[in-house]
Design an enzyme around this catalytic site. Structure first.
Site, mmCIF file in Angstrom:
data_model
loop_
_atom_site.group_PDB
_atom_site.id
_atom_site.type_symbol
_atom_site.label_atom_id
_atom_site.label_comp_id
_atom_site.label_asym_id
_atom_site.label_seq_id
_atom_site.Cartn_x
_atom_site.Cartn_y
_atom_site.Cartn_z
ATOM 1 N N CYS A 185 -1.380 -3.186 -1.545
ATOM 2 C CA CYS A 185 -1.105 -3.652 0.162
ATOM 3 C C CYS A 185 -0.196 -5.198 -0.011
ATOM 4 O O CYS A 185 -0.800 -5.791 -1.180
ATOM 5 C CB CYS A 185 -2.482 -3.771 0.651
ATOM 6 S SG CYS A 185 -3.230 -1.856 0.666
ATOM 7 N N CYS A 220 1.337 -0.371 2.224
ATOM 8 C CA CYS A 220 0.214 -0.316 3.370
ATOM 9 C C CYS A 220 -0.408 -2.127 3.668
ATOM 10 O O CYS A 220 0.474 -3.179 2.757
ATOM 11 C CB CYS A 220 -1.348 -0.199 2.488
ATOM 12 S SG CYS A 220 -1.175 -0.548 0.496
#
Length: 305
Positions: A121, A202
């Site tokens: 992420c 993400c």
């Protein structure tokens, strides 16, 4: 009566002989026509295989395997369980002996599954028309990954391939461009890889665009504008940061308030993403300054009198 029977036999022999002569003549004519027409067919076929893009990279197998082993053994040893031989075989089977204008996503699906891996992420970095600059940046800052920094992209970057229905099944002379046929091996591969890269993103994602392009920094027809932006998951991605870079000493055709950036923001807002935009993101601009250290934009501070 004997004379009539003899005449009948003679006529039968004559008709039979004439028929054989006609049949033989037809066979000879067929052979001649075949010998004349066959080279023409071959000539037309060879002309059809002369595409406008470069052909398959020489020693493609060695290139792909070498890059794969380098990636999973040296760069990211945590991916050491990847089977590079299976990955190569999957890539080869996706295009070899196939019409290079008739490649489908199903052809590449096994490859995508074999070579996929998680993207941390906050590290996904997308780009459009900033190829050289964005990859200079990811080489100097390992906290960001472009598609070309993933296993799939690393193996395929600047490499080309396409098949041929006839032996040896691979065309080393030329491959079709997207303008010649959209379902060519390269276009289908990068569309699928780009879609998968976007789906894996993400946290906060970044996109580096070129503000020196007169036509606009954001283009709906680009891979980012047509595929990646629509495969970002609003439930996984919290924000999109736009880095709008201008060429040092080049034209500044568009800023964060420009027309194409407004269009990009509108698309992202409709998909419920938070957005920020920064002109000439300083860490990236400092890389540009390596080649232009005396430019006014590259001064770390200004002196006053």
């Amino acid at each position: 009566m004997p004379f009539q029977q003899g005449s009948a036999r003679t006529r039968q022999r004559t008709v039979l002989l004439v028929g054989m002569v006609v049949l033989l003549a037809a066979l000879v004519l067929a052979v001649v026509l075949a010998s004349v027409l066959t080279p023409r067919k071959q000539e037309v076929g060879s002309q059809m295989l002369k595409w406008k893009d470069r052909g398959t990279t020489k020693n493609l197998q060695e290139v792909i395997l070498g890059r794969c082993y380098s990636y999973v053994m040296a760069r990211y040893p945590e991916l050491g369980d990847k089977d590079c031989l299976k990955i190569w075989e999957s890539l080869k089977h996706a295009f070899i002996y196939k019409n290079p204008c008739n490649i489908t996503s199903e052809d590449y699906q096994p490859l995508m599954e074999l070579a996929s891996h998680p993207i941390p992420c906050n590290q996904s970095l997308f780009w459009s028309k900033t190829n050289d600059l964005v990859h200079r940046y990811t080489k100097s800052n390992k906290n960001f990954l472009t598609l070309e920094d993933t296993l799939l992209g690393y193996m395929a970057d600047r490499v080309s391939w396409c098949g041929d229905p006839s032996a040896p099944g691979i065309n080393y002379e030329s491959c079709p461009k997207r303008s010649e046929c959209e379902s060519n091996p390269s276009s289908v591969f990068w569309k699928m890889a780009s879609k998968m890269f976007a789906e894996a993103a993400c946290g906060v994602v970044q996109v580096m665009l070129n503000g020196s392009i007169e036509a606009g920094a954001f283009r709906n027809s680009s891979i980012f504008g047509s595929i990646e932006i629509f495969n970002l998951n609003p439930d996984k991605v919290s924000a999109v940061h736009i880095w709008l870079m201008h060429d040092i000493d080049g034209p500044q055709s568009e800023s964060c308030s420009g027309h194409s950036i407004k269009r990009l923001k509108s698309i992202l807002e409709e998909r419920n993403f938070k957005i920020t935009c920064e002109d000439n993101y300083r860490p990236v601009q400092l890389l540009q300054c390596v080649h232009n250290p005396d430019h006014t934009d590259c001064r770390l501070c200004t002196t006053t009198t």
